[in-house]
Motif scaffolding. Structure first.
Motif, PDB file in Angstrom:
ATOM      1  N   ALA A 174       0.846  -1.251   0.168  1.00  0.00           N
ATOM      2  CA  ALA A 174      -0.065  -0.046   0.105  1.00  0.00           C
ATOM      3  C   ALA A 174       0.920   1.079   0.004  1.00  0.00           C
ATOM      4  O   ALA A 174       2.098   1.120   0.397  1.00  0.00           O
ATOM      5  CB  ALA A 174      -0.850  -0.122   1.186  1.00  0.00           C
ATOM      6  N   PRO A 175       0.437   2.328  -0.566  1.00  0.00           N
ATOM      7  CA  PRO A 175       1.241   3.602  -0.447  1.00  0.00           C
ATOM      8  C   PRO A 175       1.734   3.921   0.743  1.00  0.00           C
ATOM      9  O   PRO A 175       0.941   3.760   1.967  1.00  0.00           O
ATOM     10  CB  PRO A 175       0.090   4.654  -0.894  1.00  0.00           C
ATOM     11  CG  PRO A 175      -0.906   3.728  -1.878  1.00  0.00           C
ATOM     12  CD  PRO A 175      -0.975   2.788  -1.040  1.00  0.00           C
ATOM     13  N   GLY A 176       2.921   4.336   0.667  1.00  0.00           N
ATOM     14  CA  GLY A 176       3.634   4.733   2.028  1.00  0.00           C
ATOM     15  C   GLY A 176       4.338   3.240   2.977  1.00  0.00           C
ATOM     16  O   GLY A 176       4.777   3.403   3.785  1.00  0.00           O
ATOM     17  N   GLN A 177       4.122   2.112   2.375  1.00  0.00           N
ATOM     18  CA  GLN A 177       4.335   0.955   3.001  1.00  0.00           C
ATOM     19  C   GLN A 177       5.481   0.244   2.209  1.00  0.00           C
ATOM     20  O   GLN A 177       5.516   0.352   1.176  1.00  0.00           O
ATOM     21  CB  GLN A 177       3.218  -0.042   3.451  1.00  0.00           C
ATOM     22  CG  GLN A 177       2.072   0.642   4.087  1.00  0.00           C
ATOM     23  CD  GLN A 177       2.503   1.001   5.501  1.00  0.00           C
ATOM     24  OE1 GLN A 177       3.281   0.143   5.979  1.00  0.00           O
ATOM     25  NE2 GLN A 177       2.034   2.052   6.133  1.00  0.00           N
ATOM     26  N   GLU A 178       6.423  -0.478   3.002  1.00  0.00           N
ATOM     27  CA  GLU A 178       7.433  -1.255   2.274  1.00  0.00           C
ATOM     28  C   GLU A 178       7.374  -2.756   2.137  1.00  0.00           C
ATOM     29  O   GLU A 178       7.582  -3.255   1.223  1.00  0.00           O
ATOM     30  CB  GLU A 178       8.905  -0.951   2.870  1.00  0.00           C
ATOM     31  CG  GLU A 178       9.309   0.470   3.109  1.00  0.00           C
ATOM     32  CD  GLU A 178      10.657   0.584   3.733  1.00  0.00           C
ATOM     33  OE1 GLU A 178      11.059  -0.561   4.434  1.00  0.00           O
ATOM     34  OE2 GLU A 178      11.251   1.691   3.886  1.00  0.00           O
ATOM     35  N   SER A 179       6.108  -3.135   2.605  1.00  0.00           N
ATOM     36  CA  SER A 179       6.014  -4.338   2.730  1.00  0.00           C
ATOM     37  C   SER A 179       4.401  -4.711   2.668  1.00  0.00           C
ATOM     38  O   SER A 179       3.623  -3.896   3.345  1.00  0.00           O
ATOM     39  CB  SER A 179       6.643  -5.159   3.907  1.00  0.00           C
ATOM     40  OG  SER A 179       6.125  -6.616   3.940  1.00  0.00           O
ATOM     41  N   ILE A 180       4.014  -5.905   2.122  1.00  0.00           N
ATOM     42  CA  ILE A 180       2.409  -6.112   2.376  1.00  0.00           C
ATOM     43  C   ILE A 180       2.302  -6.674   3.793  1.00  0.00           C
ATOM     44  O   ILE A 180       1.187  -6.529   4.219  1.00  0.00           O
ATOM     45  CB  ILE A 180       1.955  -7.069   1.141  1.00  0.00           C
ATOM     46  CG1 ILE A 180       1.928  -6.329  -0.229  1.00  0.00           C
ATOM     47  CG2 ILE A 180       0.429  -7.506   1.284  1.00  0.00           C
ATOM     48  CD1 ILE A 180       1.548  -7.251  -1.350  1.00  0.00           C
ATOM     49  N   CYS A 181       3.043  -7.876   3.859  1.00  0.00           N
ATOM     50  CA  CYS A 181       2.780  -8.527   5.079  1.00  0.00           C
ATOM     51  C   CYS A 181       3.629  -8.003   6.403  1.00  0.00           C
ATOM     52  O   CYS A 181       3.297  -8.404   7.554  1.00  0.00           O
ATOM     53  CB  CYS A 181       3.056  -9.951   4.938  1.00  0.00           C
ATOM     54  SG  CYS A 181       4.682 -10.329   4.241  1.00  0.00           S
ATOM     55  N   GLY A 182       4.620  -7.247   5.900  1.00  0.00           N
ATOM     56  CA  GLY A 182       5.307  -6.625   7.183  1.00  0.00           C
ATOM     57  C   GLY A 182       5.934  -7.706   8.073  1.00  0.00           C
ATOM     58  O   GLY A 182       6.376  -8.889   7.773  1.00  0.00           O
ATOM     59  N   ASP A 183       5.816  -7.498   9.524  1.00  0.00           N
ATOM     60  CA  ASP A 183       6.217  -8.437  10.481  1.00  0.00           C
ATOM     61  C   ASP A 183       5.190  -9.905  10.469  1.00  0.00           C
ATOM     62  O   ASP A 183       5.903 -10.895  10.791  1.00  0.00           O
ATOM     63  CB  ASP A 183       6.051  -7.947  11.960  1.00  0.00           C
ATOM     64  CG  ASP A 183       6.754  -6.895  12.112  1.00  0.00           C
ATOM     65  OD1 ASP A 183       7.876  -6.544  11.570  1.00  0.00           O
ATOM     66  OD2 ASP A 183       6.618  -6.033  13.125  1.00  0.00           O
TER      67      ASP A 183
END
Length: 357
Positions: A261-270
């Protein structure tokens, strides 16, 4: 006979006088009425409401980057330390054979030899960086196995309960280019089996997984780039966006590729650490029409204004220009009409009104 004719003419005269008199009284007593030319139309009332439209499809998660994890010596597999349900970092113990552990080492160069005093090369430089990152050693990263590197190796071996050999044995490490990483063990890999050098135990996945959705033709035709997507993984939800829609396949379906998503580096993150296999299917919602509130009318009530723009027709036949904000399920949210206003809808909504006397 003549008497009967006179009576008939008299009756006709009386009837004619009655009709004319009734018409005159009606015109003088009652107001003009509106006559709609053509077929009937319906009246609907504009109301406050909300619209949204989602498509439910499964997203497929795939780890695209991996390295094989192989047995580094012969013996009994005594421990699988890096489980599929958790991630591991640089310096983590991955597995052990005959209780001798093998550790994850950050690097792109596969471990192919033991390293000892006076060895040199890019793999020595990689090992020096590993010692600096995972211990208290402060080394000059030269690519030459010098005295400082030897001392740092002994200290690292002591820290992990290993015999001080002054040698970084190839069997003690597996190089992984990026962390965190996670393991997907081979189906027959389990504690207690006998393994041989070079035997494939599994794969270590790293980097960001890719997310795609196989959209059938009907859905693919209404999906556009930058649409928001919500993925539901257990009790967690991840946000993504449509980044690319592939060309239609023979059956009309298309592969939809997702991006953070805009402003995020990852979809699933942690949450990536909780993914337990190389591939996974995750329920998702593609938000074709984002939830929006406003004045709701039937989409069928929208017509063209005199200048070609969108309009609706009021009860009295007046065209009212509107701006369409959203459309879903045969309903539209518009600006330009008020809640409670009656508008026409139907095939003959533009019927003209004539005044008759």
């Amino acid at each position: 006979m003549q008497a009967k004719l006179r009576l008939l003419f008299a009756a006709i005269a009386v009837l004619t006088v009655g009709i004319v008199t009734g018409w005159a009284i009606r015109e003088l007593t009652f107001p003009k009425t509106e006559v709609f030319q053509g077929s009937d139309f319906a009246l609907v009332t504009a109301k406050e409401g909300e619209l949204s439209r989602d498509i439910r499809l499964d997203a497929t998660l795939t780890w695209d980057k991996s390295v094989p994890v192989i047995a580094t010596r012969s013996g009994i597999l005594t421990q699988l330390s890096a489980g599929a349900s958790s991630s591991f970092e640089n310096g983590s113990e991955v597995f052990s054979i005959d209780l001798a552990p093998t550790f994850a080492l950050h690097g792109d160069i596969p471990i192919y030899r033991d390293l000892a005093w006076q060895d040199e090369g890019p793999d020595v430089k990689q090992f020096q960086q590993f010692l600096t990152d995972t211990s208290d050693a402060t080394l000059e990263i030269t690519g030459y196995f010098d005295e400082a590197t030897r001392q740092a190796t002994r200290s690292w071996q002591t820290k992990h309960g290993l015999e001080q050999t002054d040698v970084a044995a190839a069997s003690s490490f597996i190089a992984i280019p990026q962390f965190p990483a996670r393991m997907s063990w081979a189906e027959d890999t389990r504690v207690g089996i006998r393994v041989e050098p070079g035997q494939l135990l599994g794969e270590a996945y790293y980097g960001e997984p890719s997310f795609t959705i196989e959209a059938p033709a009907a859905q693919a035709s209404i999906i556009t780039s930058n649409m928001r997507v919500t993925l539901q993984f257990g009790e967690d939800s991840w946000e993504a966006t449509v980044s690319e829609i592939g060309a239609p396949k023979d059956d009309g379906s298309s592969t939809v590729t997702l991006a953070p998503a805009p402003g995020q580096e990852s979809i699933c993150g942690d949450g990536c650490a909780a993914l337990s296999s190389a591939t996974a299917r995750i329920p998702s919602l593609i938000h074709v029409v984002e939830r929006v509130a406003g004045i709701v009318i039937p989409t069928a009530a929208i017509t063209n204004g005199d200048d070609g723009s969108a309009a609706v027709i009021a009860q009295d036949g007046t065209k009212l220009p509107v701006t369409v904000i959203a459309t879903a399920g045969g309903q539209s949210i518009v600006e330009g009409v008020n809640s409670g206003q009656a508008i026409r809808v139907g095939a003959n909504a533009e019927a003209r009104i004539e005044d008759t006397q």
